[in-house]
Write a protein that holds these residues in place. Sequence first.
Motif, mmCIF file in Angstrom:
data_model
loop_
_atom_site.group_PDB
_atom_site.id
_atom_site.type_symbol
_atom_site.label_atom_id
_atom_site.label_comp_id
_atom_site.label_asym_id
_atom_site.label_seq_id
_atom_site.Cartn_x
_atom_site.Cartn_y
_atom_site.Cartn_z
ATOM 1 N N UNK A 41 -88.012 -40.148 -71.941
ATOM 2 C CA UNK A 41 -86.785 -39.679 -71.312
ATOM 3 C C UNK A 41 -85.861 -39.043 -72.348
ATOM 4 N N UNK A 42 -85.019 -38.126 -71.884
ATOM 5 C CA UNK A 42 -84.010 -37.510 -72.753
ATOM 6 C C UNK A 42 -82.949 -36.850 -71.880
ATOM 7 N N UNK A 43 -81.925 -36.350 -72.542
ATOM 8 C CA UNK A 43 -80.876 -35.577 -71.862
ATOM 9 C C UNK A 43 -81.485 -34.441 -71.035
ATOM 10 N N UNK A 44 -82.595 -33.875 -71.550
ATOM 11 C CA UNK A 44 -83.172 -32.676 -70.929
ATOM 12 C C UNK A 44 -83.933 -32.986 -69.641
ATOM 13 N N UNK A 45 -84.044 -34.295 -69.324
ATOM 14 C CA UNK A 45 -84.616 -34.671 -68.029
ATOM 15 C C UNK A 45 -83.490 -35.138 -67.094
ATOM 16 N N UNK A 46 -82.275 -35.227 -67.612
ATOM 17 C CA UNK A 46 -81.161 -35.760 -66.833
ATOM 18 C C UNK A 46 -80.042 -34.724 -66.742
ATOM 19 N N UNK A 47 -78.896 -35.016 -67.414
ATOM 20 C CA UNK A 47 -77.744 -34.106 -67.291
ATOM 21 C C UNK A 47 -78.062 -32.693 -67.780
ATOM 22 N N UNK A 70 -92.170 -31.521 -76.435
ATOM 23 C CA UNK A 70 -92.304 -32.884 -76.961
ATOM 24 C C UNK A 70 -90.968 -33.618 -76.927
ATOM 25 N N UNK A 71 -89.882 -32.842 -77.133
ATOM 26 C CA UNK A 71 -88.562 -33.470 -77.170
ATOM 27 C C UNK A 71 -88.053 -33.791 -75.758
ATOM 28 N N UNK A 72 -88.497 -33.025 -74.778
ATOM 29 C CA UNK A 72 -87.981 -33.239 -73.419
ATOM 30 C C UNK A 72 -88.383 -34.616 -72.915
ATOM 31 N N UNK A 73 -89.660 -34.958 -73.109
ATOM 32 C CA UNK A 73 -90.090 -36.269 -72.599
ATOM 33 C C UNK A 73 -90.239 -37.302 -73.718
ATOM 34 N N UNK A 74 -89.736 -36.992 -74.914
ATOM 35 C CA UNK A 74 -89.822 -37.943 -76.023
ATOM 36 C C UNK A 74 -91.223 -38.536 -76.093
ATOM 37 N N UNK A 75 -92.195 -37.685 -76.408
ATOM 38 C CA UNK A 75 -93.592 -38.123 -76.405
ATOM 39 C C UNK A 75 -93.775 -39.339 -77.300
#
Length: 342
Positions: free
Chosen positions: A166-172, A123-128
């Motif tokens: 979106x979150x840090x965990x989808x990017x850097x 849930x936190x990765x894609x900020x549901x």
Amino acid sequence: MTLSILEKISLQPYNSLALPAEAEYFCAVNNGADLLTTLEFASARNIAVTPLGGGSNIVLAGNIAGLVLLVDLKGVSHRLVKDTVEVTFAAGENWHKQVQHCLQQGWYGLENLSLIPGNMGAAAIQNIGAYGVELADLFVSLTAIDKLSGEQVVFDKAACEFGYRDSLFKNAGRDRYIITDICLSLSLEPQLNIQYPALQVAFDHHLASGGSITPELVSAMVCQIRSEKLPDPSVIPNAGSFFKNPIIAQTQAAELSLQHPQMPCYQQANGECKVPAGWLIEQCGFKGAVRGPVGVHKRQALVLVNFGAGSGAQLLALAEEVRAAVLERFSIELEIEPRVYG
Ligand code: EPU
């Protein structure tokens, strides 16, 4: 029980699109020690580790090399902080089950996010988000294991760099961390949020006839709206919204609104406009489209479905067809929302 690392395991039961694919190695872990052991196993063989949660936001386009790690950590704890409660959920807890649990405890804030598939960690990765609330609104912190060092790291809200889906965990931070738990701040007093148009409409009649609104009612209404529009993955396999709602520049929104006065457009704080991808896709004639074993859902054009025997390649070919049509007609680039693997 000893930890078993299996070879050549079908991932079809582990992804809500029910796409056929295999994991080279597969292991389910339900405690921190086993998690570290599996990371050591992978490190010794120099193979990639792919964490898997509820599997409701992934597209398996092929087999996954290396180790697929099913994060099955369970447990919930809480502490009172003034007039709020901070609840820590292990990553493998089911999202909707926990929404219901919190409501039963009198911990409020999650009701608009009822019935979202998947687990707490992802849930936190894609900020549901849904019906006017997103995870970031309630978020305190999360704990993760850094795959590079094997160390535990805590991320507060700012460090997670949340954005729309979106979150840090989808990017850097992509592919670097395994989230083990998340902490949310909930309210001990009902905090109703019924501004989202579909909720307002749904409650208009209820309010006009003198009814009162409770968090339990908001949750029930969200469940009802979702069930009417969105296919149940256990009946028609899907991954929810297949595309993000695109955010376009004010000038393009103004031009498009002249050509398409019916186009819904949600103004963002910076003046840009979020346009519902479902509307764009429907305008291009894809609502209910069928391409062999895959298709576009008949009640929500943003959702691609697998009627049963579809492959990741067939689904992605349909997504590309949809993307090209929207680009051609509206000059808007759609971005696939779930993570594509393999
Ligand atoms: N619309 C159409 N045709 C469609 C679908 C939608 O014209 O086929 C129009 C609707 O009439 C409405 C607008 O698009 O005017 C918005 O529709 P809706 O309220 O159904 O929401 P959405 O923008 O399509 C987003 C989320 C959903 C979330 C809902 C409710 C994204 C990518 N999707 O969908 O999230 O449940 O809002 O908040 O932001 C998910 O991520 O899996 C998901 C289901």
